[in-house]
Write an enzyme that holds these catalytic residues in place. Structure first.
Site, PDB file in Angstrom:
ATOM      1  N   LYS A 168       8.106 -34.850 -11.946  1.00 35.28           N
ATOM      2  CA  LYS A 168       7.596 -36.000 -11.187  1.00 35.28           C
ATOM      3  C   LYS A 168       8.307 -37.281 -11.609  1.00 35.28           C
ATOM      4  CE  LYS A 168       3.647 -38.163 -12.523  1.00 35.28           C
ATOM      5  NZ  LYS A 168       3.799 -39.624 -12.664  1.00 35.28           N
ATOM      6  N   ASN A 169       8.336 -37.539 -12.900  1.00 29.94           N
ATOM      7  CA  ASN A 169       8.855 -38.833 -13.339  1.00 29.94           C
ATOM      8  C   ASN A 169      10.358 -38.975 -13.102  1.00 29.94           C
ATOM      9  OD1 ASN A 169       6.318 -39.588 -14.043  1.00 29.94           O
ATOM     10  ND2 ASN A 169       6.614 -39.458 -16.254  1.00 29.94           N
ATOM     11  N   CYS A 193      -3.809 -50.606 -15.009  1.00 30.74           N
ATOM     12  CA  CYS A 193      -4.238 -49.287 -14.560  1.00 30.74           C
ATOM     13  C   CYS A 193      -5.196 -48.743 -15.597  1.00 30.74           C
ATOM     14  CB  CYS A 193      -3.051 -48.364 -14.357  1.00 30.74           C
ATOM     15  SG  CYS A 193      -2.272 -47.918 -15.897  1.00 30.74           S
ATOM     16  N   ARG A 214      -0.153 -52.500 -18.960  1.00 30.38           N
ATOM     17  CA  ARG A 214       1.148 -52.059 -18.441  1.00 30.38           C
ATOM     18  C   ARG A 214       1.937 -53.143 -17.699  1.00 30.38           C
ATOM     19  NH1 ARG A 214       0.637 -45.960 -16.254  1.00 30.38           N
ATOM     20  NH2 ARG A 214       2.848 -45.919 -16.663  1.00 30.38           N
ATOM     21  N   ASP A 258       2.154 -38.489 -22.559  1.00 34.14           N
ATOM     22  CA  ASP A 258       1.631 -37.766 -21.394  1.00 34.14           C
ATOM     23  C   ASP A 258       1.098 -36.369 -21.754  1.00 34.14           C
ATOM     24  OD1 ASP A 258       2.211 -39.919 -19.802  1.00 34.14           O
ATOM     25  OD2 ASP A 258       3.990 -39.047 -18.877  1.00 34.14           O
ATOM     26  N   ARG A 300      -1.663 -36.183  -7.980  1.00 39.49           N
ATOM     27  CA  ARG A 300      -0.522 -37.094  -8.137  1.00 39.49           C
ATOM     28  C   ARG A 300       0.591 -36.449  -8.957  1.00 39.49           C
ATOM     29  NH1 ARG A 300      -1.695 -42.240 -10.960  1.00 39.49           N
ATOM     30  NH2 ARG A 300       0.542 -42.196 -10.704  1.00 39.49           N
TER      31      ARG A 300
HETATM   32  C1  UD1 Z   1       6.666 -43.884 -17.889  1.00 43.15           C
HETATM   33  C2  UD1 Z   1       6.100 -42.643 -17.260  1.00 43.15           C
HETATM   34  C3  UD1 Z   1       4.700 -42.347 -17.816  1.00 43.15           C
HETATM   35  C4  UD1 Z   1       4.754 -42.283 -19.348  1.00 43.15           C
HETATM   36  C5  UD1 Z   1       5.425 -43.533 -19.917  1.00 43.15           C
HETATM   37  C6  UD1 Z   1       5.637 -43.449 -21.424  1.00 43.15           C
HETATM   38  C7  UD1 Z   1       7.082 -42.669 -15.051  1.00 43.15           C
HETATM   39  C8  UD1 Z   1       6.891 -42.821 -13.585  1.00 43.15           C
HETATM   40  N1  UD1 Z   1       6.008 -42.832 -15.823  1.00 43.15           N
HETATM   41  O1  UD1 Z   1       5.814 -44.966 -17.534  1.00 43.15           O
HETATM   42  O2  UD1 Z   1       4.268 -41.091 -17.293  1.00 43.15           O
HETATM   43  O3  UD1 Z   1       3.427 -42.208 -19.848  1.00 43.15           O
HETATM   44  O4  UD1 Z   1       6.717 -43.717 -19.306  1.00 43.15           O
HETATM   45  O5  UD1 Z   1       6.376 -42.321 -21.750  1.00 43.15           O
HETATM   46  O6  UD1 Z   1       8.162 -42.357 -15.507  1.00 43.15           O
HETATM   47  N2  UD1 Z   1       5.795 -52.220 -21.502  1.00 43.15           N
HETATM   48  C9  UD1 Z   1       5.830 -53.578 -21.647  1.00 43.15           C
HETATM   49  N3  UD1 Z   1       6.616 -54.312 -20.772  1.00 43.15           N
HETATM   50  C10 UD1 Z   1       7.345 -53.723 -19.782  1.00 43.15           C
HETATM   51  C11 UD1 Z   1       7.312 -52.314 -19.659  1.00 43.15           C
HETATM   52  C12 UD1 Z   1       6.528 -51.583 -20.530  1.00 43.15           C
HETATM   53  O7  UD1 Z   1       5.183 -54.148 -22.520  1.00 43.15           O
HETATM   54  O8  UD1 Z   1       8.021 -54.427 -19.029  1.00 43.15           O
HETATM   55  C13 UD1 Z   1       4.966 -51.400 -22.423  1.00 43.15           C
HETATM   56  C14 UD1 Z   1       3.866 -50.613 -21.692  1.00 43.15           C
HETATM   57  O9  UD1 Z   1       2.715 -51.378 -21.467  1.00 43.15           O
HETATM   58  C15 UD1 Z   1       3.633 -49.472 -22.653  1.00 43.15           C
HETATM   59  C16 UD1 Z   1       5.037 -49.207 -23.228  1.00 43.15           C
HETATM   60  O10 UD1 Z   1       5.776 -50.401 -22.997  1.00 43.15           O
HETATM   61  O11 UD1 Z   1       2.780 -49.862 -23.690  1.00 43.15           O
HETATM   62  C17 UD1 Z   1       5.786 -48.048 -22.618  1.00 43.15           C
HETATM   63  O12 UD1 Z   1       5.739 -48.152 -21.213  1.00 43.15           O
HETATM   64  P1  UD1 Z   1       6.904 -47.570 -20.281  1.00 43.15           P
HETATM   65  O13 UD1 Z   1       7.792 -46.699 -21.081  1.00 43.15           O
HETATM   66  O14 UD1 Z   1       7.515 -48.683 -19.521  1.00 43.15           O
HETATM   67  O15 UD1 Z   1       6.065 -46.675 -19.272  1.00 43.15           O
HETATM   68  P2  UD1 Z   1       6.316 -46.470 -17.721  1.00 43.15           P
HETATM   69  O16 UD1 Z   1       7.767 -46.532 -17.414  1.00 43.15           O
HETATM   70  O17 UD1 Z   1       5.375 -47.326 -16.954  1.00 43.15           O
END
Ligand code: UD1
Length: 427
Positions: A22-23, A117, A122, A307, A399
């Site tokens: 999915k991701n 969420c 996030r 995850d 999902r």
């Molecule tokens: C992706 C995955 C999700 C997985 C996560 C962590 C997808 C679609 N989803 O989510 O399934 O749980 O990686 O492996 O690929 N953060 C910030 N600022 C930002 C971006 C992130 O502070 O601009 C923080 C987030 O709040 C979180 C951490 O960084 O605490 C990691 O998040 P991130 O790796 O970005 O997760 P996603 O890409 O949203």
């Protein structure tokens, strides 16, 4: 709203084919925006989230052809609208992954801010900072990110202060069309990023360092079409491995790769589960040994995936002894705990850690899913719990898991989906 009904107690036996990730699919699909030529993606999982991404691309004017059940042909030659509206983004945070490709190719994008969420705040601040480093002007208003660039983006050096999967993907997709060299430091190393990078390279991008924390991208003026097969879903693989373990069964997982979940396999083995790896398949056998509590701490790849945390917790509820589960990625990812407690689990949460003490039996109960992986942990618990478990709000499961009940049913689980009645629509 549909529910899942399970009667626990059957050791799973059989074979489970693993779907595409999915991701990875959610990052690969927006990559089509980087070229006028068709991008053909195979092994795309049929999930609510990939349908949402299809709807978003379609809204922008991308032609989406479905060649067969799991093959999409995406053609962005006729893109007319560079807006990702709130209604689609609120359904799925990964919609924000259109931002980098849109601004790199069209010099503009208007993308709704995803908001919080169930598992935490996030933010997307790091996505925006990486794009700003490449010369993109960002303004936030009325809940939207307005991104603009006068000409081509400029190659830049950007060090992520925190590892972010989506942030790395957005920056990578923007950098491939930038003028000059971009260096992304402290980039996420998740296999889905490597998969995206391989696809971009097939489209003509110049990227070095895939699979490491430093990505070096030499921007090119244009990309061409390509064909790419989505890599196997490591979280689905891990979830079914835990399903075999929690029911003390023996399941063969096919169409997958063990190297994607080394850390999960390592912890399963430490808990007493036998895992045998052969080409493209994994045999998970929990029929012989008693299982022991094993501690985990979630970390960016190659560490234990956040995850898989909820599923691991369900397994630990059935192991001998105690285990300490520490969540270091998301601040609010223990929503499954109160539901597992309703099934007779013994879990104490202390800020980012939970102590799980194994119990002789979990007990079936009506429970409520709160997010995608929390839902799968409740299904796993239900597979082994005494009596009947009903899991509500399973749209979360839809999902991220393709044909979950069918795959479990084929291994002997007592599981069925109950179509919801109108009265429950307000859930
Ligand atoms: C992706 C995955 C999700 C997985 C996560 C962590 C997808 C679609 N989803 O989510 O399934 O749980 O990686 O492996 O690929 N953060 C910030 N600022 C930002 C971006 C992130 O502070 O601009 C923080 C987030 O709040 C979180 C951490 O960084 O605490 C990691 O998040 P991130 O790796 O970005 O997760 P996603 O890409 O949203």
């Amino acid at each position: 709203m549909d529910k899942i009904r399970l009667v626990g107690g059957t050791a799973l036996r059989g074979e489970v084919p693993i779907s595409g990730a999915k991701n990875a699919a959610l990052a690969l699909m927006p990559a089509c925006l980087l070229t006028d030529a068709p991008l053909r993606l195979s092994n795309v999982p049929r999930l609510a989230d990939t349908r949402t991404m299809t709807a978003l691309l379609d809204h922008m004017g991308v032609q989406v052809g479905q060649e067969d059940a799991s093959t999409l042909v995406l053609n962005a030659a006729g893109v007319k609208d560079t807006t990702a509206p709130y209604d689609l983004v609120r359904q799925m945070r990964a919609s924000v992954l259109v931002l980098g490709p849109l601004v790199a190719r069209y010099g503009q994008a208007r993308v709704s801010l995803p908001g919080g969420c169930a598992i935490g705040a996030r933010p997307v601040d790091l996505h925006l900072r990486a794009l700003e480093a490449m010369g993109v002007e960002i303004e936030l208003n009325e809940g939207y990110i307005n991104a603009r660039s006068a000409g081509r983006l400029r190659g830049a050096r950007f060090a992520f202060p925190k590892v972010t999967v989506g942030g790395t993907e957005n920056a990578l997709m923007a950098a491939v069309l930038a003028d000059g060299e971009t260096v992304l430091e402290n980039a996420a190393r998740e296999p889905e990023i490597e998969d995206l990078g391989q696809c971009l390279k097939a489209m003509g991008a110049k990227i070095e360092g895939l699979g490491t924390g430093t990505l070096v991208i030499e921007g090119v003026e244009r990309l061409h079409g390509a064909e790419h097969s989505v890599l196997p879903d490591r979280i689905e693989t891990g979830t079914f491995a835990v399903a075999a373990a929690i029911t003390r069964g023996r399941v063969t997982l096919t169409n997958t790769r063990a190297d994607l979940i080394d850390s999960v396999i390592d912890h399963l083995r430490r808990a007493g589960v036998e895992v045998t790896v052969s080409d493209g398949a994994l045999v998970v056998d929990a029929t012989r040994n008693d299982l022991q509590g094993v501690d985990i701490q979630t970390e960016p790849f190659p560490g234990f995936p956040t995850d898989m945390q909820a599923q691991w917790m369900a397994l630990m509820c059935t192991a001998d002894g105690a285990s300490l589960i520490t969540e270091s990625i998301f601040e609010n990812r223990f929503m499954h705990v109160p539901e597992l407690l309703r099934m007779g689990a013994n879990i104490n949460v202390h800020s980012a850690s939970a102590i799980v003490r194994g119990v002789p039996k979990l007990l079936g109960a009506p429970v409520m899913a709160t997010d995608l992986r929390a839902s799968s942990s409740l299904v796993l618990a239900g597979l082994v719990a005494k009596g009947e478990t009903t899991v509500r709000r399973i749209y979360h499961l839809d999902r991220g898991y393709e044909r979950l009940e069918e795959k479990l049913l084929a291994c002997g689980a007592h599981i069925e989906r109950l179509a919801g009645t109108g009265a429950e629509a307000a859930e």
